[in-house]
Design an enzyme around this catalytic site. Structure first.
Site, PDB file in Angstrom:
ATOM      1  N   HIS A 269      -5.603  -1.234   1.207  1.00 31.79           N
ATOM      2  CA  HIS A 269      -5.047  -1.766   2.562  1.00 31.79           C
ATOM      3  C   HIS A 269      -3.356  -1.565   2.579  1.00 31.79           C
ATOM      4  O   HIS A 269      -2.950  -0.667   3.258  1.00 31.79           O
ATOM      5  CB  HIS A 269      -5.682  -3.154   2.944  1.00 31.79           C
ATOM      6  CG  HIS A 269      -5.071  -3.503   4.481  1.00 31.79           C
ATOM      7  ND1 HIS A 269      -5.867  -3.151   5.471  1.00 31.79           N
ATOM      8  CD2 HIS A 269      -3.935  -4.049   4.928  1.00 31.79           C
ATOM      9  CE1 HIS A 269      -5.387  -3.692   6.541  1.00 31.79           C
ATOM     10  NE2 HIS A 269      -4.136  -4.138   6.339  1.00 31.79           N
ATOM     11  N   GLU A 270      -2.851  -2.578   1.857  1.00 29.12           N
ATOM     12  CA  GLU A 270      -1.422  -2.538   1.896  1.00 29.12           C
ATOM     13  C   GLU A 270      -0.829  -1.135   1.438  1.00 29.12           C
ATOM     14  O   GLU A 270       0.197  -0.614   2.028  1.00 29.12           O
ATOM     15  CB  GLU A 270      -0.745  -3.474   0.983  1.00 29.12           C
ATOM     16  CG  GLU A 270      -1.362  -4.807   1.319  1.00 29.12           C
ATOM     17  CD  GLU A 270      -1.138  -5.274   2.823  1.00 29.12           C
ATOM     18  OE1 GLU A 270      -0.120  -4.907   3.428  1.00 29.12           O
ATOM     19  OE2 GLU A 270      -1.860  -6.202   3.448  1.00 29.12           O
ATOM     20  N   HIS A 273      -0.421   1.003   4.497  1.00 27.23           N
ATOM     21  CA  HIS A 273       0.747   0.962   5.193  1.00 27.23           C
ATOM     22  C   HIS A 273       1.678   1.605   4.525  1.00 27.23           C
ATOM     23  O   HIS A 273       2.779   2.120   5.042  1.00 27.23           O
ATOM     24  CB  HIS A 273       0.998  -0.598   5.161  1.00 27.23           C
ATOM     25  CG  HIS A 273       0.042  -1.277   6.116  1.00 27.23           C
ATOM     26  ND1 HIS A 273       0.128  -1.222   7.663  1.00 27.23           N
ATOM     27  CD2 HIS A 273      -0.667  -2.545   6.040  1.00 27.23           C
ATOM     28  CE1 HIS A 273      -0.626  -1.851   8.308  1.00 27.23           C
ATOM     29  NE2 HIS A 273      -1.080  -2.786   7.545  1.00 27.23           N
ATOM     30  N   GLU A 299      -1.758  -0.055  11.436  1.00 24.44           N
ATOM     31  CA  GLU A 299      -3.190  -0.431  10.806  1.00 24.44           C
ATOM     32  C   GLU A 299      -4.212   0.568  10.877  1.00 24.44           C
ATOM     33  O   GLU A 299      -4.926   0.656   9.900  1.00 24.44           O
ATOM     34  CB  GLU A 299      -3.638  -1.754  11.832  1.00 24.44           C
ATOM     35  CG  GLU A 299      -4.565  -2.575  11.432  1.00 24.44           C
ATOM     36  CD  GLU A 299      -3.970  -3.510  10.328  1.00 24.44           C
ATOM     37  OE1 GLU A 299      -4.517  -4.058   9.505  1.00 24.44           O
ATOM     38  OE2 GLU A 299      -2.610  -3.770  10.243  1.00 24.44           O
TER      39      GLU A 299
END
Lengths: 500, 500
Positions: A269-270, A273, A299
Site C-alpha cells: 500500500h505505502e 503512494h 489512494e
C-alpha cells in the site's frame, strides 16, 4: 515582483518557498513518528507550529490575490507548457483561497478543539468511555461547522463540499452520493454471498515470521516494485504512512510476527503512494503542479498496488515465493490468496476485508454529514453507529472503543476525509482496467512479480502529468471516462462474486 | 509590534521565530548526516537553502535596528531577570549586526566559492592533488577576506577579529596571541620529554570490539554520565557530531571494531556537548540567551568530559569495568590509561594526542592569518605547512593529503574556527579545576564512574546561566578569573610532565 519577472514567475517563486516549508514540515513529521525521542514532543510542536504560521502568512500575503489575477490575464510565454501553467495557477489560487477563507479566531478555535479532543480521545478510547469524550467531540463538530461555513462562503459551495475540497480538490457531495448509491445496490448481497460461500472452505492460520525477516522481505518486494532506495527509505512506526518529500520519499510499516500478511499488504500500500511521489517530474518539485493533493488519486495508487495487484490470484504465487526466500516453510500462492481474500465482517475498519470495507465507509460518510448539519447529536452517535453497523454489516460492536471511537479522523476534525478511501478504491479499479486495456492482461506479469510494464504505463499516463483540477480530469485523461463505480463493481464481483 | 507589547517582547517574538527556523535546519542537518537516502542531497539542499534565506530575511528586517534601540532604552519590567534580558539584547543585536553587515553579493560570492572548493577538495584530497585545489582555495580566501572586511566595518574591529566573532563572540586576536604565547613556552619541551619517557614503556595493542558491543557500551556510558535519552539520541555517522535542538539533542559516533578507544572518546566528547544543551533551562528554548554560541565554551564541556574526565587515571578503572561488561576480556584501567595518554606526534590533527594537539592548532592559527592578510599565497601553503610541522612537531607529512589538505575548515571558509579548539581545552582545564576547588578532589567519584556531583555543579554554575557576552564573562562567574593558560599548563604538566 521584480521588473523583469512576470506575475506567473513571481507566483512560482512564492510557492516554491511555501512548498519547501511544507517539505520541511513533512520531514519533521516523519521524524516525529520514526526517530524522535519520547520526551521531545513539546519542543517539536513549537517548531512545527512555527512552520505552520509561516506558511499561513505566506499564503495570506495581501498582494497574492492581485498577483493571481495578473498572472491569469498574462499571456503565457512560449517556453511554458500550457497544462503545467494551468495546473499551477489553479492550485495556487485554491490554496490561497482556502488560507484566506478562515478567520484567525475560527482557525484557532478549531485547532484548540481538535488538539484537546485528540488528547482526551486517546485516554477515553483506552477506557471505552464515550461519555467523557462526547463534549470534546461536540466542540470539534461545532468548530468544524464554523470553519466549513467560512470556507464555503469563499469557495462558493456547500459547507460539506468545502470540507471535501480539503482532501479531494473539487469534490462534491452530489457526485459522491450518486457513486455510493451504486455501491449500496450490490454490496450487501455480495457480502452475504461471499460469506456463505467461504463457510465451506478450510481455514488455515498463519505461521509466525520474525520481524527481521519481514524487514528484508519488504525491502525485496519494494525493490521488485520499482521503489528507488536512493531517493527513499523504509522504516517502522506505530501506524504505517508515506511521508518525506519529493526526492526523499519515506514509507513506514509495522511488523507483527503473528501476522506477516498485514505487514506485507501495508508495504504494498505505502509503496503505491511512494511510486507516485518518486516518479513525479523532478523539475516540478517545488511547484504546485508537481504535487498530488487529491487523496482519491493518491489512494488510487496505494490501493491499486495493495488490492488490484497485491491480492491478485497470480501475484500470490510470486508473494509466496518471496516468503519462502525469507521465512522458509511451505507457503503456497493458493493459500496466501485464500487468506488475503477471506471475507469476514467485523467491527474494525482497518482490519476489514475488501468487501466489508466500503460499507464501513458508507456508514461514516452518512454519520459525519448528519453530525455536521445537526441531524445527529454527538451523544446519540453510539446508538446511530450500532444501528448502522447492524443494517449494513449485520454486526453490532460490543464496545464504543470498537465502534464510533475507533478512528482518529473526527477527533482531529478530519470531516470529509473518509469518502476518499472508497473513491480511491473505485479509481484504482478503473485505472487498473485501463492499464490492462492498454497493455493486455497482466496475469502473467503479476505471476512473475514483474510490475515494470504496469509502472511504466502509470508513469507515462499519470505520474508525468501536472496535478489535475479534479479527479475526473485525471480519470478522463487516464481512462477515457470520469470516475465511475463500474470497474470497482466488476472487480469485486469478479473476485468475490462466486465465479472464481 | 502590537500596542500592548514592549519592544523587548516584540524582539523576543521575532527571535523565537528565527531560532525555531534554525532548529528546523539543525534537525534536518542531523537527518542529512544520519538518515537521508544517498540520492536526496539536491532536494535537501533546496529545502535547507530556503530556511537559510528565511532566517536571513528575518534577521535583516528593516525595523529591527530601531526595535533593538527602543528595547535598550526601555525600563525592564519587574518580572524579567536582568541578566537574562541583558544576554538576550546583546546576542540579538550581535546576530542582527552580523546579518546586516554582509552585502548580498558578497555573501553569494562567499557561498559559491566555498561550495565549489569543498566539492573540488573531496576529489583532490583523495588524489593528493594540491595544484588542482589551489585556485579554488584561493577563491575562498579572497571571498572570506571580502566578507571579513564587511563584517569588520559593522562590528568596528579587525577583519580577523570579525571572523573570530562568528565562532567566539567577542573573541580578539590580541588576547589569543597572548594565551598562545604561553603555550609556546612549554609545549615543545613537554612534548619531547613525554615522547622520550614513553619510549621505555611496553606497548600494547587493542583487542577488537564488535560494533554492536560498542553501541551498547556507549549507551551505558552516556546514561552513567547523565545523558537523558527521553530528550536525545545516539546514532552513527561518518564524523561524530552533536546536533538536533534544545529538548531533542542528538549525538553521533563512529564505531571501528579495531579501535574501541576512538569510539569511546568520541562518545564522551559529544556527550559533553549534549549535557550542556540538555541542561539549559527549557523556558529559554526559543531565546538567544538560552543558546551557547561560543564554540570555546561549548568545546570546554566536550573536552572536559573527553580529556579531564575521560583520560583521567581513576576514570580509566571505571571504563575498563564497563568494557569488561560489554566486550569481556582482560581490560585493565592501567592499560587503558596508558593507551589514552600515549604521546606520539603524527601528521593528522584529529588523531593527535593531548600534547601534540595544541601544536597542530597553533600552526593553523598562524597560517590562516598569513593567508588572509596576504603574507602567504595559497600556492606556497604546502611549503609553509611542512616548515611549520617540522619546527613544532618535528615531523613532515609525506603528502599534502596528510598535510594542508586534511581539514575541511578552510575549504568551507571557516577561518577563525581553529583557535577555539585550544581555547576550549584551556577553558576545560580551568573549569575542572574550579569544580575540584568547590567540590574537593573528584578522583574517588571518577574511579566509580559517578559524575553526578560534577554535573550538578556544572548545571548550577554554568548551564543555568544566560549565554554570556563573551567567554571571559562566563569564566569570571564560574572560576573567579578570566580565561588563562595556567590550569591547562598544570593539567598537561601533571599528566605528561613526568610526575605521574
Amino acid at each position: 515582483m521584480s521588473a523583469d519577472q512576470t506575475a506567473y514567475q513571481a507566483l512560482l517563486a512564492r510557492f516554491s518557498r511555501i512548498l519547501r516549508l511544507s517539505d520541511m514540515q513533512a520531514l519533521l513529521e516523519w521524524d516525529s513518528a520514526v526517530t524522535m525521542p519520547s520526551g521531545a514532543a513539546d519542543s517539536r510542536n513549537e517548531v512545527l507550529g512555527e512552520a505552520e504560521r509561516l506558511i499561513h502568512e505566506l499564503l495570506t500575503a495581501p498582494d497574492l490575490p492581485d498577483l493571481l489575477d495578473a498572472a491569469a490575464a498574462e499571456e503565457a510565454d512560449d517556453q511554458t507548457d500550457d497544462a503545467l501553467r494551468r495546473s499551477n495557477l489553479h492550485h495556487m489560487r485554491r490554496q490561497v483561497l482556502r488560507a484566506r477563507a478562515v478567520p484567525a479566531d475560527v482557525q484557532e478555535r478549531f485547532q484548540a478543539a481538535r488538539l484537546r479532543c485528540e488528547t482526551v480521545w486517546r485516554q477515553a478510547r483506552a477506557e471505552d468511555d464515550f461519555p467523557t469524550l462526547a463534549p470534546f467531540l461536540a466542540e470539534v463538530v461545532a468548530a468544524t461547522r464554523e470553519r466549513a461555513q467560512a470556507l464555503a462562503q469563499m469557495l462558493d459551495c456547500s459547507p460539506y463540499d468545502a470540507l471535501l475540497d480539503g482532501f479531494e480538490p473539487g469534490g462534491r457531495r452530489q457526485r459522491i452520493d450518486a457513486l455510493f448509491a451504486e455501491l449500496k445496490g450490490f454490496l450487501p448481497d455480495l457480502l452475504q454471498g461471499a460469506v456463505k460461500r467461504q463457510q465451506g472452505q478450510a481455514r488455515s492460520s498463519l505461521p509466525k515470521v520474525a520481524v527481521e525477516a519481514q524487514r528484508a522481505l519488504s525491502r525485496d518486494l519494494m525493490a521488485d516494485m520499482g521503489f528507488d532506495f536512493a531517493h527513499g527509505r523504509l522504516d517502522e512506526s506505530l501506524h504505517p504512512f508515506t511521508g518525506g518529500m519529493p526526492g526523499d520519499v519515506r514509507i513506514t510499516a509495522r511488523f507483527d510476527p503473528a501476522n506477516v500478511l498485514e505487514g506485507i499488504l501495508a508495504v504494498l500500500h505505502e509503496t503505491g503512494h511512494a511510486l507516485l511521489e518518486q516518479n513525479r517530474p523532478p523539475a516540478w518539485r517545488a511547484q504546485s503542479a508537481g504535487r498530488m493533493d487529491s487523496m482519491v488519486l493518491h489512494e488510487s495508487q496505494s490501493l491499486l498496488f495493495e488490492k488490484q495487484v497485491g491480492r491478485n490470484r497470480h501475484f500470490a504465487g510470486y508473494l509466496a515465493a518471496r516468503l519462502r526466500d525469507h521465512a522458509g516453510g511451505g507457503w503456497s500462492g493458493q493459500r496466501l490468496h485464500a487468506l488475503m481474500t477471506r471475507v469476514s465482517p467485523g467491527p474494525i475498519r482497518v482490519e476489514a476485508d475488501e468487501v466489508s470495507y466500503p460499507l464501513h465507509i458508507l456508514l461514516r460518510y452518512e454519520l459525519e454529514q448528519a453530525l455536521l448539519c445537526g441531524d445527529l447529536q454527538v451523544r446519540d452517535l453510539p446508538g446511530a453507529w450500532a444501528e448502522g453497523m447492524k443494517a449494513s454489516l449485520g454486526i453490532v460492536p460490543e464496545t464504543d472503543r470498537d465502534g464510533c471511537m475507533q478512528d482518529i479522523h473526527w477527533m482531529y476534525g478530519l470531516f470529509g476525509y473518509f469518502p476518499t478511501y472508497v473513491l480511491g478504491a473505485m479509481a484504482a479499479a478503473q485505472i487498473f482496467k485501463a492499464a490492462e486495456d492498454a497493455l493486455g492482461p497482466l496475469d502473467g506479469a503479476l505471476a512473475g512479480g514483474d510490475l515494470s510494464g504496469l509502472l511504466d504505463w502509470l508513469v507515462r499516463s499519470m505520474y508525468a502529468r501536472p496535478q489535475p483540477a479534479d479527479t475526473d480530469e485525471m480519470m478522463m485523461a487516464l481512462t477515457g471516462a470520469p470516475l465511475s463505480a463500474a470497474a470497482y463493481r466488476d472487480h469485486l464481483l469478479g473476485r468475490y462474486g462466486g465465479d472464481v
